[in-house]
Enzyme design. Structure first.
Site, mmCIF file in Angstrom:
data_model
loop_
_atom_site.group_PDB
_atom_site.id
_atom_site.type_symbol
_atom_site.label_atom_id
_atom_site.label_comp_id
_atom_site.label_asym_id
_atom_site.label_seq_id
_atom_site.Cartn_x
_atom_site.Cartn_y
_atom_site.Cartn_z
ATOM 1 N N ARG A 1 -12.124 -43.313 -56.352
ATOM 2 C CA ARG A 1 -11.141 -42.225 -56.466
ATOM 3 C C ARG A 1 -11.664 -40.871 -55.995
ATOM 4 N NH1 ARG A 1 -10.130 -44.913 -61.233
ATOM 5 N NH2 ARG A 1 -8.342 -46.301 -61.004
ATOM 6 N N LYS B 1 -7.721 -33.253 -42.955
ATOM 7 C CA LYS B 1 -6.903 -34.439 -42.667
ATOM 8 C C LYS B 1 -7.832 -35.612 -42.393
ATOM 9 C CE LYS B 1 -2.648 -32.634 -40.706
ATOM 10 N NZ LYS B 1 -1.761 -32.703 -39.524
ATOM 11 N N GLU C 1 -8.514 -29.868 -27.018
ATOM 12 C CA GLU C 1 -8.087 -29.221 -28.275
ATOM 13 C C GLU C 1 -8.379 -27.715 -28.233
ATOM 14 O OE1 GLU C 1 -6.344 -31.064 -30.280
ATOM 15 O OE2 GLU C 1 -7.232 -33.068 -30.537
ATOM 16 N N LYS D 1 -8.381 -22.288 -36.608
ATOM 17 C CA LYS D 1 -7.893 -23.411 -37.414
ATOM 18 C C LYS D 1 -8.015 -23.101 -38.901
ATOM 19 C CE LYS D 1 -7.399 -28.279 -37.989
ATOM 20 N NZ LYS D 1 -7.726 -29.646 -37.597
ATOM 21 N N GLU E 1 0.604 -28.748 -44.444
ATOM 22 C CA GLU E 1 1.551 -28.846 -43.334
ATOM 23 C C GLU E 1 3.001 -28.916 -43.790
ATOM 24 O OE1 GLU E 1 0.146 -31.231 -39.987
ATOM 25 O OE2 GLU E 1 2.215 -31.486 -39.334
ATOM 26 N N ARG F 1 1.391 -25.062 -40.080
ATOM 27 C CA ARG F 1 0.285 -25.911 -39.604
ATOM 28 C C ARG F 1 0.749 -26.898 -38.535
ATOM 29 N NH1 ARG F 1 -4.572 -29.158 -42.870
ATOM 30 N NH2 ARG F 1 -5.394 -30.141 -40.993
ATOM 31 N N ASN G 1 0.001 -29.533 -33.791
ATOM 32 C CA ASN G 1 0.415 -30.777 -33.138
ATOM 33 C C ASN G 1 0.899 -30.551 -31.712
ATOM 34 O OD1 ASN G 1 -0.004 -32.539 -35.378
ATOM 35 N ND2 ASN G 1 1.750 -31.544 -36.341
ATOM 36 N N HIS H 1 0.786 -33.220 -29.082
ATOM 37 C CA HIS H 1 0.435 -34.453 -29.792
ATOM 38 C C HIS H 1 1.609 -35.403 -30.010
ATOM 39 C CE1 HIS H 1 -3.375 -32.480 -30.376
ATOM 40 N NE2 HIS H 1 -3.848 -33.461 -31.112
ATOM 41 N N HIS I 1 0.219 -38.704 -28.991
ATOM 42 C CA HIS I 1 0.035 -39.853 -29.888
ATOM 43 C C HIS I 1 0.833 -41.060 -29.392
ATOM 44 C CE1 HIS I 1 -1.317 -37.388 -33.668
ATOM 45 N NE2 HIS I 1 -2.327 -37.676 -32.878
ATOM 46 N N HIS J 1 -8.265 -39.802 -27.079
ATOM 47 C CA HIS J 1 -7.362 -38.818 -27.690
ATOM 48 C C HIS J 1 -7.229 -37.542 -26.842
ATOM 49 C CE1 HIS J 1 -5.266 -36.791 -30.924
ATOM 50 N NE2 HIS J 1 -6.107 -35.785 -30.831
HETATM 51 N N1 LIG Z 1 -8.421 -34.977 -38.685
HETATM 52 C C1 LIG Z 1 -7.941 -34.172 -37.772
HETATM 53 O O1 LIG Z 1 -7.429 -33.091 -38.076
HETATM 54 C C2 LIG Z 1 -8.056 -34.550 -36.335
HETATM 55 C C3 LIG Z 1 -7.837 -33.594 -35.339
HETATM 56 C C4 LIG Z 1 -8.029 -33.960 -34.013
HETATM 57 C C5 LIG Z 1 -8.420 -35.258 -33.701
HETATM 58 N N2 LIG Z 1 -8.615 -36.163 -34.699
HETATM 59 C C6 LIG Z 1 -9.063 -37.540 -34.406
HETATM 60 O O2 LIG Z 1 -10.370 -37.488 -33.839
HETATM 61 C C7 LIG Z 1 -10.577 -38.668 -33.070
HETATM 62 C C8 LIG Z 1 -11.204 -38.306 -31.753
HETATM 63 O O3 LIG Z 1 -12.453 -37.684 -31.996
HETATM 64 P P1 LIG Z 1 -13.632 -37.771 -30.927
HETATM 65 O O4 LIG Z 1 -13.112 -37.407 -29.595
HETATM 66 O O5 LIG Z 1 -14.784 -37.058 -31.483
HETATM 67 O O6 LIG Z 1 -13.881 -39.352 -30.857
HETATM 68 P P2 LIG Z 1 -15.132 -40.254 -31.238
HETATM 69 O O7 LIG Z 1 -15.532 -40.067 -32.641
HETATM 70 O O8 LIG Z 1 -14.787 -41.616 -30.782
HETATM 71 O O9 LIG Z 1 -16.303 -39.671 -30.323
HETATM 72 C C9 LIG Z 1 -16.187 -39.772 -28.924
HETATM 73 C C10 LIG Z 1 -17.406 -40.506 -28.328
HETATM 74 O O10 LIG Z 1 -18.516 -39.625 -28.329
HETATM 75 C C11 LIG Z 1 -19.644 -40.248 -28.967
HETATM 76 N N3 LIG Z 1 -20.426 -39.157 -29.550
HETATM 77 C C12 LIG Z 1 -20.024 -38.283 -30.510
HETATM 78 N N4 LIG Z 1 -20.976 -37.359 -30.700
HETATM 79 C C13 LIG Z 1 -21.998 -37.648 -29.857
HETATM 80 C C14 LIG Z 1 -23.265 -37.049 -29.574
HETATM 81 N N5 LIG Z 1 -23.630 -35.908 -30.164
HETATM 82 N N6 LIG Z 1 -24.059 -37.637 -28.662
HETATM 83 C C15 LIG Z 1 -23.665 -38.768 -28.012
HETATM 84 N N7 LIG Z 1 -22.481 -39.369 -28.214
HETATM 85 C C16 LIG Z 1 -21.663 -38.805 -29.127
HETATM 86 C C17 LIG Z 1 -19.025 -41.220 -29.925
HETATM 87 O O11 LIG Z 1 -19.925 -42.248 -30.256
HETATM 88 C C18 LIG Z 1 -17.836 -41.735 -29.123
HETATM 89 O O12 LIG Z 1 -18.256 -42.711 -28.214
HETATM 90 C C19 LIG Z 1 -9.225 -39.319 -32.905
HETATM 91 O O13 LIG Z 1 -9.145 -40.438 -33.756
HETATM 92 C C20 LIG Z 1 -8.260 -38.243 -33.366
HETATM 93 O O14 LIG Z 1 -7.073 -38.784 -33.896
HETATM 94 C C21 LIG Z 1 -8.442 -35.828 -35.994
HETATM 95 ZN ZN LIG Z 2 -5.851 -33.833 -31.535
#
Ligand SMILES: NC(=O)c1ccc[n+]([C@@H]2O[C@H](COP(=O)([O-])OP(=O)(O)OC[C@H]3O[C@@H](n4cnc5c(N)ncnc54)[C@H](O)[C@@H]3O)[C@@H](O)[C@H]2O)c1
Ligand SMILES: [Zn+2]
Length: 358
Positions: A121, A143, A185, A226, A236, A240, A244, A247, A251, A263
């Site tokens: 929890r 999020k 982003e 942000k 949101e 907020r 999006n 997005h 998405h 993404h």
């Molecule tokens: N929670 C939120 O508010 C929010 C906002 C935007 C995006 N997201 C989510 O984030 C995700 C995308 O994030 P992302 O682009 O970081 O993807 P990811 O976590 O898959 O990372 C991208 C790639 O980079 C590699 N990587 C990361 N850091 C590294 C480093 N320092 N050195 C070498 N390799 C590295 C990872 O292993 C992966 O292969 C999506 O699922 C998206 O929906 C969430």
């Molecule tokens: Zn995003």
């Protein structure tokens, strides 16, 4: 400013610390009493950066019960991986007073946050974003969640980290294409914010080339923007939603491509589609600006091999679509002037998607 500290003013507030050669042990000790922790990371980041984190924690009195490494990539934001990680934590003996350290990109952060929110929890959660995308966007705002085969982020919740710490040195091992994806982003928020942040977008080219000063500046701009949006409307209920931008279609593209589309690239194409819609619905003239910025970041302006009807049906399942009269979009009247909840009919959406696929 290429480094610094921003408080996210929710209740309770939490700090986001950004800097080169960050003293992780010091930053963590300032925010949390040492206890038992576990590290979640992925198969790319773990071998590069987990041993240093583990040592920093152990040097400051933490016991690291386990280092859990998930396969890199969006497919790990799944119920199956969630179950595996939770099982590992249970077997490691982590208790309610334990802390999960999520060391990785947005996938590790979103999944790790959801594990931390729900394991026993709720346990402590520290976000250590290593990708540009995670530093500028996903690690701030609470999020957390998972994807279902039916769509992005369909399982999730809001869960505040105790601390977010981004060491700019981590970006030195990030592949160049991942820098570009994070810049999607950055461009999104610069367009939404306007003002000094928008002016700093002239450093996109330098950031793409890995210039840590340019990257630090854009990360601080993003975190500051942000944090302010989140403090105003954490859950949101209103403003907020502007985050999006790009997005709604983005998405839809990701789901239609069975999550084989990164993404950041989906959001890039989604913003181009939103610029078309902004022109059609609000008379703004921002398409060329979008294209110039996205190109400078090395991002695609569209995506190949995705069927428009598949995108629309994925959008129909998106939780942000209100029922009845079509879709709700974030559109730009101008730079720094977003509108959210703008109704867009199915035919208009189909045309905007058509402009960025194929
Ligand atoms: N929670 C939120 O508010 C929010 C906002 C935007 C995006 N997201 C989510 O984030 C995700 C995308 O994030 P992302 O682009 O970081 O993807 P990811 O976590 O898959 O990372 C991208 C790639 O980079 C590699 N990587 C990361 N850091 C590294 C480093 N320092 N050195 C070498 N390799 C590295 C990872 O292993 C992966 O292969 C999506 O699922 C998206 O929906 C969430
Ligand atoms: Zn995003």
């Amino acid at each position: 400013m290429a480094s610094g500290r921003v408080e996210v003013l929710v209740a309770p507030p939490y700090p986001v610390v950004v800097g080169a050669r960050l003293d992780l042990a010091g930053v963590v000790s300032e925010a949390l009493e040492p206890n038992v922790g576990a590290i979640l990371t992925d198969s790319n980041v773990g071998p590069l950066h987990a041993p240093t984190l583990r040592r920093a924690l152990e040097d400051t009195g933490w016991r690291v019960a386990d280092v859990v490494e998930i396969p890199a990539g969006e497919r790990s934001k799944s119920l199956a991986t969630y179950a595996e990680v939770a099982g590992r934590l249970a077997r490691s003996g982590l208790k309610r007073d334990g802390t999960l350290f999520a060391l990785g990109g947005g996938v590790v952060g979103d999944l790790g946050g959801f594990v931390a929110a729900t394991f026993m929890r709720g346990i402590g959660f520290v976000a250590l974003p290593t990708s540009l995308l995670a530093m500028v966007d996903s690690s701030v705002g609470g999020k957390v969640g998972l994807d279902l085969p039916e769509g992005k982020n369909l399982i999730g919740s809001f869960f505040r980290p105790r601390l977010v710490a981004a060491n700019l040195d981590w970006l030195e091992t990030l592949p160049a294409r991942e820098l570009s994806r994070g810049l999607a982003e950055v461009i999104k928020m610069g367009l939404l914010s306007g003002g000094d942040y928008f002016a700093d977008l002239d450093r996109i080219g330098a950031a793409r080339a890995g210039d840590l000063d340019a990257l630090g500046t854009l990360i601080m701009d993003s975190v500051g923007f942000k944090a302010q949006v989140v403090a105003e409307d954490e859950l949101e209920r209103g403003r907020r939603a502007i985050l999006n931008y790009g997005h709604t279609i983005g998405h839809g593209l990701e789901a239609a491509a069975d999550f084989n589309l990164p993404h950041g690239e989906a959001v890039s194409a989604g913003m181009v589609a939103a610029a078309h819609l902004s022109h059609e619905k609000l008379g703004s003239d921002l398409l060329v600006l979008h294209e110039d910025l996205l190109r400078a970041a090395g991002l695609p302006l569209g995506v190949p091999d995705v069927e428009v009807e598949k995108v629309l049906s994925a959008m129909d399942r998106d939780k942000k679509r209100r029922s009845g009269d079509g879709y709700r979009f974030v559109l730009l009247e101008d730079v720094g002037k977003p509108l959210w909840g703008v109704p867009v009919g199915e035919e208009e959406a189909r045309r905007a998607i058509g402009a960025v696929v194929g």
